[in-house]
Design an enzyme around this catalytic site. Structure first.
Site, PDB file in Angstrom:
ATOM      1  CD  GLU A  61      -2.438   2.495  -3.441  1.00  0.00           C
ATOM      2  OE1 GLU A  61      -3.462   3.182  -3.573  1.00  0.00           O
ATOM      3  OE2 GLU A  61      -1.867   2.358  -2.350  1.00  0.00           O
TER       4      GLU A  61
ATOM      5  CG  ASP B 254      -1.777   1.197   1.360  1.00  0.00           C
ATOM      6  OD1 ASP B 254      -2.600   1.416   0.452  1.00  0.00           O
ATOM      7  OD2 ASP B 254      -1.638   1.941   2.351  1.00  0.00           O
TER       8      ASP B 254
END
Length: 728
Positions: A458, A405
């Site tokens: 990401e 993330d």
């Protein structure tokens, strides 16, 4: 030898201010002889017992009414195994003295932990059931180098920090203690006097299970057995494999209708897993399941990085869920959050009274967007904690991939910061060199230790080489989310078709940089929250056009080079934004057949067709696998390309992004012959208008678009069609 204990030492020990309990407690040689000392608050009588015979060897004298006992063992010169018979409130208990056991952590482990190169720090740190000198119990180890005193407190000692102060291993800053009788399932924490003299209660950073919010204690829990990686699971992650990911928030995929309560891990195994399999997805991606205190963080602010959340059951229940997914042929991706952690006092924040896990300067250590703290990747023990965690989920739970993330927030020091709010690196640049090295090292270790498992980033900027090997200057991820493609295509699709001709490049631009990374095309949870609307609701027009636009878009997405990701609810065109506190709108699929059923059937057919035809996935990252046939017809918003496999077999993909049917639309092709329509998003099966080409169409020897042969097709309104050439 040492003399009998000083009164000031007794006072400090009882007050919890003595940092070296093993120098006082346990068995010691003194000038008076072999002496046993024990701190046993509330005890009235204590005897030293010989375990084999049960014979009382000596009664210890109470030197302090607060519970300090001491006594010399007659006729004994050498250390021996003993037990203590302790009378509490008129009842005698036989216990093993935790202070008779030697150091727990082996020198090599201590050295590797200090160096930050211990591949599996969780096998040493944390709480581990063990047997020492024939005694069963639990060994505890915690890194807190600046604490003045650390004790284990829990259900086994009335949460009393006086009873089990720990030994400090000064060479590593690790405190350790073996507590006889402490067992799996019991709650515990670390009580410490921190570097500033403040009393703190901390959960275990390496706890394998933890209480669900609002409680914050850790649970003694053994390491799960290792999960063997199968060849089938490894193949399913490879670059030439079909990868279609169903992204799921376990707490809101479906809930009990009578009380809106979550499904358990085992209920999800029985309901979510077969549904995802039936829908044709290849992978499940789980929003973070690490223990976290705030539901509204969706798991992205974890406090128990090694503990699956107890919201849905136990650690073993989570293992059951993963096993069920694997049995169904689904690989499992875990969203992993090594970029930041919350400020909750019971967790990592100022762990030992210093900024141990985070940077001390808020310009480096505080993330103002999320009110979280940023890991200090330059501290070896911190990076080791995180790298070990990545390996832990893959080896001990069978996780097949980690989606990392917020990578951009990690690798840029000025991420979301104004001038003066960040500190340049040692070369004056904006890159976080320590974070970059951490990511490279993590990917390198995973590649060496668990080859076949992969990582996905990401990463929202154009940082070069995210999914390129480290020896090429890359970060070493296997895949990168293509957020640029997602933003461009959604911006295009939300336009009234009248204006799409002026933004044709939003669909064509992506191929220009497509081969710079190994891309995943994501329609993730981030696109259906915070007022962005649902994917369906972003489509223009009336209800019929909204659904037609969505179907055409999905047909385009599944055909475009890159692996696929779809957040739950989008597979049946949920109309409202995602709400983490409620179930998906499954009622939309109740009653008679409707547009939502049509989208659901389309997504299933897209998955199955995409998986069946190698041309749609085998060369996602090779330019040979894609070729434009029609790229410049912006006036009619038509785009046509071919996907190709290694053997040269082609599939034609044609999209018409206007509500006007295009009859007799001629375009040049590479391979003459009979072409069969294998997917049409305008089919009546999906509640479209059922315009199309009657199943098959033959090519003509008519030149078009610079090619000798061509096809003449009907392009349905707001639709995407796929065609495959049939053998003659």
């Amino acid at each position: 030898m040492s003399d009998r204990i000083d009164r000031d030492v007794i006072n400090a020990l009882i007050a919890g201010h003595f940092a070296d309990p093993f120098s006082v407690l346990g068995m010691h040689k003194t000038t008076a002889g072999l002496e046993v000392r024990a701190l046993l608050p509330d005890a009235t009588d204590v005897w030293v017992i010989e375990p084999k015979t049960g014979r009382k060897l000596a009664k210890l004298e109470c030197l302090d009414s607060r519970g300090f006992f001491s006594g010399v063992i007659p006729r004994r010169k050498n250390f021996f195994r003993y037990q203590l018979a302790v009378v509490w409130h008129g009842q005698q208990n036989l216990i093993d003295d935790p202070y008779r056991f030697g150091p727990l952590i082996q020198e090599m482990d201590a050295w590797l932990l200090s160096e930050g190169t211990h591949l599996r720090p969780y096998e040493t740190l944390g709480a581990h059931a063990d047997t020492m000198d024939g005694v069963t119990g639990t060994r505890f180890s915690v890194w807190a180098p600046n604490a003045r005193r650390v004790s284990v407190v829990g259900q086994f000692n009335y949460w009393d920090g006086r009873r089990h102060p720990m030994r400090l291993r000064k060479e590593s800053g690790i405190w350790e203690l073996f507590i006889p009788g402490a067992h799996n399932g019991q709650l515990y924490k670390y009580e410490m006097i921190d570097a500033n003299g403040n009393l703190r209660l901390k959960s275990d950073p390496y706890a394998f299970e933890a209480q669900m919010r609002p409680e914050t204690a850790s649970l003694i829990c053994g390491l799960p057995e290792k999960v063997v990686q199968t060849e089938e699971r490894k193949k399913a992650n490879q670059f030439d494999a079909p990868i279609s990911i169903y992204e799921v928030h376990l707490g809101s995929w479906r809930r009990h209708t009578d009380n809106n309560f979550w499904l358990s891990y085992r209920e999800l195994a029985d309901q979510l897993v077969p549904y995802a399999k039936w829908m044709g997805f290849t992978h499940l991606e789980l929003l973070p399941i690490n223990e976290h205190p705030f539901d509204g963080s969706w798991g992205y602010q974890p406090t128990g990085l090694y503990a699956p959340t107890r919201r849905f059951g136990t650690r073993d229940d989570f293992r059951y869920f993963i096993d069920a997914a694997h049995a169904a042929g689904l690989n499992v991706i875990l969203d992993w959050v090594p970029g930041h952690f919350p400020t909750d006092d019971f967790a990592l924040a100022e762990f030992d009274g210093t900024n141990l896990y985070e940077h001390s300067d808020p310009r480096e250590g505080y993330h103002q967007d999320w009110n979280t703290l940023i890991y200090n990747y330059g501290r070896r023990e911190v990076s080791n904690f995180l790298v070990g965690n990545a390996l832990y989920w893959i080896e001990r739970f069978g996780i097949d991939a980690l989606r990392v993330d917020a990578v951009a927030s990690m690798i840029y020091r000025d991420y979301s910061r104004k001038e003066g709010e960040w500190i340049p690196n040692e070369f004056g640049g904006r890159e976080n060199l320590e974070a970059i090295e951490f990511l490279r090292n993590t990917n390198r270790i995973l590649g060496e230790q668990v080859s076949g498992a992969v990582t996905m980033a990401e990463e929202s900027t154009d940082f070069p080489g995210v999914s390129r090997p480290q020896d090429m200057g890359g970060l070493g991820f296997w895949y990168k989310w293509n957020l640029g493609w997602m933003h461009d295509t959604l911006d295009y699709m939300k336009l009234d078709p009248v204006y799409r001709q002026y933004h044709h490049d939003k669909l064509t631009f992506g191929i220009l940089y497509n081969y710079t990374e190994n891309f995943v095309l994501p329609l993730s949870h981030d696109e259906v929250v915070h007022g962005k609307k649902s994917i369906l609701d972003r489509m223009p027009g009336d209800a019929w056009q909204k659904f037609a636009n969505l179907r055409a878009y999905y047909g385009w997405m599944w055909a475009f080079p890159g692996k696929k990701l779809l957040f739950m609810g989008n597979e049946f065109a949920q109309g409202r934004e995602w709400n983490h506190d409620a179930s998906l709108d499954w009622h939309l699929l109740e009653g008679g057949d409707n547009w939502h059923h049509g989208v659901q059937r389309l997504v299933r057919d897209l998955n199955l067709t995409y998986r069946h035809h190698k041309a749609m996935h085998e060369l996602d990252f090779d330019p040979y696998g894609f070729e434009w046939l029609v790229v410049d017809d912006k006036e009619r918003s038509v785009l046509i390309f071919v996907r190709r496999d290694k053997e040269g077999n082609e599939i034609i993909v044609a999209s018409n992004f206007t509500p006007v049917p295009r009859h007799d639309y001629r375009f040049g092709i590479n391979q003459p012959g009979k072409w069969r329509e294998i997917l049409n998003t305008d089919s009546m099966h999906y509640h479209g208008s059922n315009a199309g080409n009657g199943g098959t169409v033959h090519s003509d020897e008519i030149a078009s678009h610079g090619r000798q042969h061509s096809l003449s097709l009907t392009l349905p309104p707001l639709a995407t069609i796929w065609l495959v050439r049939e053998a003659e």
